[in-house]
Design a protein around this motif. Structure first.
Motif, PDB file in Angstrom:
ATOM      1  N   SER A  19       0.828  -1.220   0.000  1.00  0.00           N
ATOM      2  CA  SER A  19       0.000   0.000   0.000  1.00  0.00           C
ATOM      3  C   SER A  19       0.858   1.264   0.000  1.00  0.00           C
ATOM      4  O   SER A  19       0.536   2.232  -0.692  1.00  0.00           O
ATOM      5  CB  SER A  19      -0.937   0.020   1.209  1.00  0.00           C
ATOM      6  N   PHE A  20       1.945   1.271   0.768  1.00  0.00           N
ATOM      7  CA  PHE A  20       2.848   2.425   0.753  1.00  0.00           C
ATOM      8  C   PHE A  20       3.410   2.653  -0.651  1.00  0.00           C
ATOM      9  O   PHE A  20       3.436   3.775  -1.159  1.00  0.00           O
ATOM     10  CB  PHE A  20       4.023   2.235   1.724  1.00  0.00           C
ATOM     11  N   ILE A  21       3.844   1.585  -1.282  1.00  0.00           N
ATOM     12  CA  ILE A  21       4.411   1.700  -2.631  1.00  0.00           C
ATOM     13  C   ILE A  21       3.351   2.191  -3.609  1.00  0.00           C
ATOM     14  O   ILE A  21       3.601   3.093  -4.421  1.00  0.00           O
ATOM     15  CB  ILE A  21       5.020   0.348  -3.067  1.00  0.00           C
ATOM     16  N   LEU A  22       2.150   1.632  -3.531  1.00  0.00           N
ATOM     17  CA  LEU A  22       1.063   2.064  -4.412  1.00  0.00           C
ATOM     18  C   LEU A  22       0.654   3.509  -4.146  1.00  0.00           C
ATOM     19  O   LEU A  22       0.400   4.272  -5.085  1.00  0.00           O
ATOM     20  CB  LEU A  22      -0.142   1.133  -4.258  1.00  0.00           C
ATOM     21  N   TYR A  23       0.586   3.896  -2.863  1.00  0.00           N
ATOM     22  CA  TYR A  23       0.187   5.258  -2.521  1.00  0.00           C
ATOM     23  C   TYR A  23       1.159   6.278  -3.115  1.00  0.00           C
ATOM     24  O   TYR A  23       0.742   7.249  -3.752  1.00  0.00           O
ATOM     25  CB  TYR A  23       0.096   5.446  -0.999  1.00  0.00           C
ATOM     26  N   PHE A  24       2.443   6.060  -2.908  1.00  0.00           N
ATOM     27  CA  PHE A  24       3.398   7.041  -3.426  1.00  0.00           C
ATOM     28  C   PHE A  24       3.490   7.001  -4.936  1.00  0.00           C
ATOM     29  O   PHE A  24       3.727   8.029  -5.573  1.00  0.00           O
ATOM     30  CB  PHE A  24       4.767   6.886  -2.750  1.00  0.00           C
TER      31      PHE A  24
END
Length: 126
Positions: A14-19
């Motif tokens: 999710s962190f990777i997708l969010y950024f």
């Protein structure tokens, strides 16, 4: 620890997708945080990037090490959990100081802050 691995996968990806979505400006303005276009808040948001990528790197690394049967996964997992708590705490503190209580931003950040507290004691030996 199967549940922890699930949390790591969800949070770290999710962190990777969010950024990635933020960099490509894919987040609709109505779902963005307040003052989304303010350069100071854009910088504030991106200031989380290094921390959140270290969280993703350590979380995903701990999954890999656990699957390989390496004991080092526990130390890496603990680092990931502590940093995840810190990331959520910083965000919640910011929104609390601003007296902005948007559930769209509070719920995920509270989750980041709280879920590690259930797992951290399992890694600490007194």
């Amino acid at each position: 620890m199967h549940v922890l691995m699930y949390f790591f996968l969800v949070v770290d990806i999710s962190f990777i997708l969010y950024f990635s979505a933020t960099a490509m400006r894919l987040i609709p303005i109505e779902y963005a945080y307040s003052d989304y276009t303010n350069p100071i808040l854009v910088s504030w948001n991106w200031s989380f990037f290094p921390l959140d990528m270290v969280i993703s790197l350590t979380g995903l690394s701990s999954i890999y090490l656990h699957r390989k049967g390496r004991a080092a996964w526990k130390s890496i997992a603990l680092i990931s959990l502590v940093l995840t708590f810190c990331s959520g705490l910083i965000a919640i503190s910011y929104w609390a100081i601003r007296l902005e209580f948007d559930p769209l931003w509070w719920i995920p950040n509270l989750a980041l802050m709280l879920y590690p507290l259930f797992f951290i004691p399992r890694f600490i030996k007194v």
